[in-house]
Design a protein around this motif. Structure first.
Motif: not given
Ligand SMILES: [Zn+2]
Length: 553
Positions: A475-484
């Motif tokens: 986890h930890g992807l930038p929120y704007a591109i993070a998958p559900d």
């Protein structure tokens, strides 16, 4: 042939091909080229995916990005380079670049400031799980060998005056190339970056360096004492006179997609499903990692106006509850509470006390229920206890549950997820949820036996997890591109009839609310709401239970 001649010939013949003598600046350029070509796979595949090259012109464009990236890193490093510093500096950069490219390549990690924050806050136990043989091998090839090469490389000897002159010349040249290449690819590069803002966090090793710098710059001194919030807080008396006990269970890395109650095709929560619980169907997290989500869950400001400095420098929900007269405690089975519990009693169960539930590194979450049982006899007043679980903390999902919970097989028995099939990774992950289900079931069982207390439980996870969807892990992807998968979390409420009565809570109404989308933003205000705490910091519009109080409001 005289022996000495033979020997010298032999030694000449077997000698390694000589490396050309280079200036420190030229060696730095070589390293920057290597970074661009060999340490940025994820960046290049993102570029190709964003605008698939169709013809020669597109490939030229892409080569132009390579020149920009190389020149940019060169210009940044050159001022630090001289004959003495170049080898240690490049070795360090190669090590950083190798580690970063391993995690971006294998797990799809973006090295933005949140990720660096997370890295800096990681304890050795958590870090230990990421240090796999796969990583060691990768570091050997992409950091060890290049570093060896760097140290063996012969450098040109120059007087310091000439060295400085060369330095300035190189810098001027680097800036010139950067300027020209930027001008040439400005249009496509700027539209690429505008549409795929997050891509810059893939540029290795610049991403890690810039983000670390930003974290350092932003982490100027915080006030020594956290500033108080909600000092006006007071609690409404329990309607029945029975003391309230709310146990809040903070989940770790559990995603809604694999939560049986939330409609997952596998029943991963059979025991909770057989209980009278209210499951919230669409819950979004505040962040995609613990360092963001956990403090945010206990703060009055949520994701909407997230402000890390504000949250860190102010008291949390737990302090507000304390101001209102609640007894508050935090029991931790993880790497700590990230400041949330600083103002209240907090402790971790000792592994020695639970030999069947703990090994030398970790305890299973069952210890939290055991610790709670110990405390119950002394609960005689309104109380909130937070249980911080280890949950589905990755990548070693298989270590999060006892053997009896190995229901979905085959499992991935490796911390190095690259060694496992996606199906086996999901199996291990789901088994860990199955165990969480049983821990929560046991906890509810304990709570419902408390005749002298009005008990309730709220379970909510901090963020989700990617399990290989689109090549992403952890986890930890930038929120704007993070998958559900990373931002949708389970949230489940249970309360005893005594609690509902005490709080004047209408269950059907709450069940109705649970069908609406909610988020971590609602936690602070809703918990104050169900616990009958009034304060200026409580925003009734964010209180999920606001409309569900029969006798209050
Ligand atoms: Zn977490």
């Amino acid at each position: 042939m005289p022996e000495s001649t033979f020997l010298s010939r032999l030694s000449r013949a077997t000698r390694r091909p000589r490396l050309p003598v280079l200036s420190p600046q030229a060696l730095t350029l070589l390293a920057c080229l290597a970074f661009t070509l060999f340490y940025n796979q994820r960046f290049w595949s993102a570029v190709m995916a964003a605008a698939p090259p169709a013809g020669l012109a597109d490939w030229g464009q892409i080569a132009g990005y390579g020149v920009v990236m190389t020149a940019l890193q060169l210009v940044v490093f050159l001022p630090l380079v001289n004959r003495l510093s170049v080898k240690p500096l490049l070795s360090l950069l190669v090590l950083i670049a190798a580690a970063v490219s391993y995690f971006t390549g294998h797990y799809g990690t973006y090295f933005d400031t949140h990720m660096i924050d997370n890295v800096l806050q990681t304890d050795t136990r958590e870090a230990g799980e990421l240090l796999t043989p796969g990583l060691a091998l990768y570091l050997l090839v992409f950091a060890g060998l290049p570093a060896l090469l760097i140290w063996r490389w012969p450098l040109r000897q120059r007087s310091w005056q000439r060295g400085l002159g060369m330095s300035l010349l190189w810098l001027a040249g680097g800036v010139g190339v950067l300027a020209v290449s930027l001008l040439l690819s400005f249009q496509s590069l700027s539209s690429l970056m505008r549409n795929h803002h997050e891509m810059r966090f893939l540029v290795t090793p610049g991403n890690a360096l810039v983000s670390t710098g930003q974290v350092m710059a932003a982490s100027g001194p915080l006030p020594e004492e956290r500033l108080p919030i909600g000092e006006d807080a007071h609690r409404q008396a329990s309607a029945t006179g029975t003391p309230r006990l709310l146990v809040m269970v903070v989940g770790e890395t559990v995603r809604a997609a694999d939560w049986g109650l939330s409609g997952y095709s596998r029943q991963t929560t059979p025991r909770l499903a057989s209980r009278d619980v209210i499951n919230f169907h669409e819950v979004t997290s505040c962040g995609t990692n613990t360092a963001v989500s956990l403090p945010c869950m206990f703060a009055p400001i949520g994701k909407g106006n997230y402000d890390e400095r504000y949250i860190k420098s102010h008291e949390s929900l737990l302090d507000v509850l304390k101001h209102a007269g609640y007894q508050v405690a935090w029991i931790d089975n993880q790497s700590g509470c990230k400041g949330v519990c600083d103002g209240v009693e907090h402790y971790a169960p000792s592994p020695e006390a639970y030999p069947t539930l703990c090994d030398e590194h970790d305890c299973r979450d069952g210890v939290l229920v055991e610790e709670l049982k110990q405390r119950l006899a002394s609960v005689t007043d309104d109380t909130v206890i937070v249980l911080h679980t280890l949950g589905n903390h990755g990548p070693s999902y298989f270590q999060r549950y006892p053997e009896d919970f190995r229901a979905f097989t085959p499992t991935c028995e490796e911390a190095d997820l690259a060694q496992c099939s996606q199906a086996s990774i999901v199996n291990s992950y789901d088994n860990a949820i199955l165990y969480t289900d049983s821990v929560l079931d046991e906890l509810i069982g304990v709570l419902e036996q408390q005749r002298s207390l009005a008990t309730a439980m709220l379970y909510v996870s901090d963020h989700g997890e990617s399990l290989g969807e689109n090549g992403l892990y952890l986890h930890g992807l930038p929120y704007a591109i993070a998958p559900d998968e990373q931002t949708r979390v389970p949230m489940t409420w249970w309360s005893s009839p005594a609690f509902d009565q005490t709080a004047g809570l209408e269950r059907d109404c709450l069940a109705e609310q649970a069908t609406q989308p909610v988020s971590h933003d609602n936690l602070f205000h809703s918990l104050l709401g169900v616990l009958g705490v009034e304060s200026d910091v409580r925003d009734p519009r964010l209180d999920i239970s606001q409309e569900c109080h029969a006798t209050m409001g």
